[in-house]
Scaffold this motif. Structure first.
Motif, mmCIF file in Angstrom:
data_model
loop_
_atom_site.group_PDB
_atom_site.id
_atom_site.type_symbol
_atom_site.label_atom_id
_atom_site.label_comp_id
_atom_site.label_asym_id
_atom_site.label_seq_id
_atom_site.Cartn_x
_atom_site.Cartn_y
_atom_site.Cartn_z
ATOM 1 N N ALA A 69 41.032 57.962 29.470
ATOM 2 C CA ALA A 69 40.187 59.122 29.196
ATOM 3 C C ALA A 69 39.120 59.274 30.276
ATOM 4 O O ALA A 69 38.524 58.301 30.716
ATOM 5 C CB ALA A 69 39.531 58.973 27.833
ATOM 6 N N LYS A 83 40.368 67.402 32.419
ATOM 7 C CA LYS A 83 40.268 66.244 31.533
ATOM 8 C C LYS A 83 41.622 65.533 31.493
ATOM 9 O O LYS A 83 42.676 66.177 31.559
ATOM 10 C CB LYS A 83 39.890 66.670 30.115
ATOM 11 C CG LYS A 83 38.487 67.216 29.993
ATOM 12 C CD LYS A 83 37.517 66.094 30.147
ATOM 13 C CE LYS A 83 36.156 66.410 29.582
ATOM 14 N NZ LYS A 83 35.275 65.271 29.691
ATOM 15 N N LYS A 85 43.122 64.318 29.042
ATOM 16 C CA LYS A 85 43.924 64.729 27.883
ATOM 17 C C LYS A 85 44.801 65.947 28.177
ATOM 18 O O LYS A 85 45.742 66.221 27.432
ATOM 19 C CB LYS A 85 43.038 64.978 26.660
ATOM 20 C CG LYS A 85 42.092 66.144 26.771
ATOM 21 C CD LYS A 85 41.224 66.258 25.533
ATOM 22 C CE LYS A 85 40.209 67.378 25.672
ATOM 23 N NZ LYS A 85 39.358 67.452 24.484
ATOM 24 N N HIS A 86 44.536 66.658 29.263
ATOM 25 C CA HIS A 86 45.363 67.813 29.642
ATOM 26 C C HIS A 86 46.265 67.515 30.838
ATOM 27 O O HIS A 86 46.872 68.418 31.410
ATOM 28 C CB HIS A 86 44.468 69.024 29.924
ATOM 29 C CG HIS A 86 43.690 69.443 28.727
ATOM 30 N ND1 HIS A 86 42.336 69.584 28.742
ATOM 31 C CD2 HIS A 86 44.082 69.712 27.454
ATOM 32 C CE1 HIS A 86 41.918 69.933 27.531
ATOM 33 N NE2 HIS A 86 42.964 70.004 26.739
#
Length: 159
Positions: A69, A83, A85-86
């Motif tokens: 992360a 980010k 997460k993408h």
């Protein structure tokens, strides 16, 4: 017949002049520096990618393997762009994301290859990041932001 083919080729090439191309210099950015200032601050590869709209060699970026992360920021100005997460593995050899942090990018049209591509630029300094394609994950945005690792730095989230 050869003369006709040559004439046709010349007409096609003439239609793709620099006068018809959109350039990032048409946009105003919060951070503006001279070429010499950028050269003094960036590595040779970062300068080539970010300021000359170059492309790093595929599968060479250490950022391809980052899964922890965090936030990917512009290597020139530290503007938060993406980010983890993408991020997804597109198999192309460049870090790929299905979306940017809202408001972090600027866009331009790139016609260097003879057809229009959507160019992703840092919204703060105008640095060239890469290109955006419509062949990303269908279950999310459908976009693939194909970004040069040399244009990014990674900042892990604090635990």
């Amino acid at each position: 017949m050869k003369k006709l083919y040559l004439l046709f080729t010349l007409v096609i090439l003439a239609c793709n002049t620099s006068a018809q191309q959109e350039t990032k210099s048409d946009q105003d950015f919060e951070i503006s520096k001279t070429e010499e200032e950028w050269k003094a601050e960036l590595s040779e590869l970062e300068f080539y990618v970010l300021r000359k709209a170059g492309t790093e060699e595929a599968f060479t970026s250490s950022l391809n393997n980052i899964k922890e992360a965090g936030t990917f920021v512009c290597a020139a100005c530290s503007n938060p762009l993406y980010k983890t997460k993408h991020k997804f593995d597109s198999g192309t050899g460049w870090p790929s994301f299905d979306r940017a942090i809202e408001g972090s990018l600027a866009y331009s049209a790139d016609r260097k290859l003879g057809y229009k591509r959507d160019e992703a630029l840092c919204g703060k300094c105008g640095g060239h990041l890469g290109h955006i394609f419509n062949d990303g994950p269908r279950e999310t945005t459908g976009e693939r932001h194909c970004i040069n690792g040399a244009a990014l730095d990674f900042i892990p989230d604090e635990k």
